[in-house]
Design a protein around this motif. Structure first.
Motif, PDB file in Angstrom:
ATOM      1  N   CYS A  19     -26.510  -7.497  38.256  1.00  0.00           N
ATOM      2  CA  CYS A  19     -26.672  -7.497  36.795  1.00  0.00           C
ATOM      3  C   CYS A  19     -28.151  -7.457  36.413  1.00  0.00           C
ATOM      4  O   CYS A  19     -28.556  -6.697  35.525  1.00  0.00           O
ATOM      5  CB  CYS A  19     -26.004  -8.728  36.189  1.00  0.00           C
ATOM      6  SG  CYS A  19     -24.220  -8.572  35.990  1.00  0.00           S
ATOM      7  N   THR A  22     -29.514  -4.052  37.139  1.00  0.00           N
ATOM      8  CA  THR A  22     -29.025  -3.087  36.148  1.00  0.00           C
ATOM      9  C   THR A  22     -29.796  -3.215  34.843  1.00  0.00           C
ATOM     10  O   THR A  22     -30.134  -2.207  34.202  1.00  0.00           O
ATOM     11  CB  THR A  22     -27.524  -3.291  35.893  1.00  0.00           C
ATOM     12  OG1 THR A  22     -26.808  -3.154  37.122  1.00  0.00           O
ATOM     13  CG2 THR A  22     -26.996  -2.282  34.888  1.00  0.00           C
ATOM     14  N   THR A 305     -25.794  -7.001  29.873  1.00  0.00           N
ATOM     15  CA  THR A 305     -25.766  -5.808  30.718  1.00  0.00           C
ATOM     16  C   THR A 305     -24.858  -4.732  30.126  1.00  0.00           C
ATOM     17  O   THR A 305     -25.224  -3.554  30.051  1.00  0.00           O
ATOM     18  CB  THR A 305     -25.298  -6.174  32.134  1.00  0.00           C
ATOM     19  OG1 THR A 305     -26.133  -7.210  32.663  1.00  0.00           O
ATOM     20  CG2 THR A 305     -25.369  -4.969  33.052  1.00  0.00           C
ATOM     21  N   ILE A 309     -26.038  -0.922  28.618  1.00  0.00           N
ATOM     22  CA  ILE A 309     -25.473   0.338  29.096  1.00  0.00           C
ATOM     23  C   ILE A 309     -24.824   1.113  27.948  1.00  0.00           C
ATOM     24  O   ILE A 309     -25.030   2.324  27.788  1.00  0.00           O
ATOM     25  CB  ILE A 309     -24.445   0.075  30.210  1.00  0.00           C
ATOM     26  CG1 ILE A 309     -25.135  -0.561  31.431  1.00  0.00           C
ATOM     27  CG2 ILE A 309     -23.741   1.363  30.618  1.00  0.00           C
ATOM     28  CD1 ILE A 309     -24.169  -1.014  32.509  1.00  0.00           C
TER      29      ILE A 309
END
Length: 345
Positions: A19, A22, A305, A309
């Motif tokens: 995480c 990312t 996260t 995205i």
């Protein structure tokens, strides 16, 4: 048994690292990508203040506020959803399902549309603090109504408290949704269009003037709420046992719900009513980290996260056009629920 615990610990650390990694990758993508391309080799120069004036303006004044807002909103909604699902003991116990998100949106819309018409100004001319205050008051008023009706219904029905909260919250949310539609029909065309776009949930065109205040509040209230993790764990054991351990159930419940409503309102103040983050993040976090109960800190991290995205997809999927991140999360949430239904069957 010891080996199993070690494997679980390794799994949790792996997911945490994934995480965080990312988040770093999405941060780089968000800062570099766009209609105006910033060379990857110049990113460090820009961040240290030695890049070109145009690069610094694009990154610091346009892309960085959006990046910070996405992380803060995702973390706030993920934590709020974890609290609601734990308190209600129901996987559908999410602020966007049980009406609290709709209530916060109603409060903000009232300020944007009704107050703006009374002051003969447009909704964009109102200070962000006024809209934020409306979102907070709307969220708390909705929470008070839902909890009051839930408390009354639980005395006369054998249905569990969590199920009662979800059912009553859905009903209250539906009525508030109708109120929101009514407010839109009564507003002038420009204000209604602006408010309707806001209702989709969007992080487009955010500036530091809008982002700074709510983000600072979220950075304060998220860690403060995480301090209640121990009380929440004890409350999950049952009211009788919690009382015997010195944790008053009713006061603790009100404290947790109040914190979750405030986090939801702050998120709405920044990005509008973005759905499904609060529903999905706690469930995925519990499965990924293999926690015995709802994972608060992990839900907050995963919420940030997911929204980073989703916001990147919203900004670049139809480039140069941008779509509201709420629409992306709506599609992701619908797909998630469909997968869960298929797996359950």
């Amino acid at each position: 048994m010891q080996e199993e615990r070690e494997l679980v610990q390794i799994r949790r650390e792996t997911w945490t690292v994934l995480c965080l990694l990312t988040l770093v990758i999405m941060a780089l993508f968000t800062l570099l990508a766009g209609t105006y391309q910033v060379e990857s080799g110049n990113i460090w120069s820009v961040l240290t203040g030695s890049g070109s004036a145009l690069d610094q303006h694009i990154i610091f004044n346009q892309r960085l506020p959006r990046l910070v807002a996405a992380g803060a909103v995702g973390a706030s909604l993920g934590l709020a959803g974890a609290i609601f699902q734990s308190v209600s003991r129901n996987p559908l116990g999410s602020p966007d399902v049980i009406g609290f998100t709709t209530g916060s949106a109603s409060g903000a819309l009232f300020i944007m549309l009704v107050a703006s018409s009374m002051t003969s100004s447009d909704s964009t001319g109102l200070p962000g603090i006024s809209i934020g205050l409306g979102a907070v008051l709307g969220g708390f008023l909705t929470a008070a109504i839902v909890l009051l009706l839930t408390s009354h219904a639980s005395k006369n029905d054998g249905t569990s408290l969590g199920n009662q909260m979800v059912l009553i919250g859905i009903a209250v949310g539906a009525m508030l949704g109708s109120l929101n539609d009514y407010l839109l029909t009564r507003a002038d065309l420009d204000a209604a269009e602006s408010a309707k776009t806001w209702l989709y949930g969007s992080l487009n065109a955010l500036t530091w003037d809008v982002v700074a205040g709510p983000v600072l509040l979220i950075l304060f209230f998220v860690p403060a709420t995480l301090l209640l993790t121990r009380r929440l764990r004890i409350l999950e054991l049952g009211d009788d046992l919690a009382s015997s351990l010195g944790v008053p159930p009713k006061a603790t419940l009100n404290m947790l719900v109040g914190a979750a409503v405030l986090l939801t309102a702050l998120a709405i103040m920044l990005g509008g009513p973005i759905s499904f983050v609060a529903l999905i993040a706690p469930q995925l976090a519990t499965r990924a980290w293999k926690t015995p109960g709802i994972a608060l800190c992990q839900s907050s991290l995963l919420g940030a996260t997911l929204l980073e995205i989703a916001d990147y997809i919203a900004a670049h999927a139809l480039s140069p056009f941008q779509i509201p991140v709420g629409l992306v999360m709506g599609a992701v949430g619908g797909l998630y629920l469909l997968i869960m239904l298929i797996r359950t069957r």
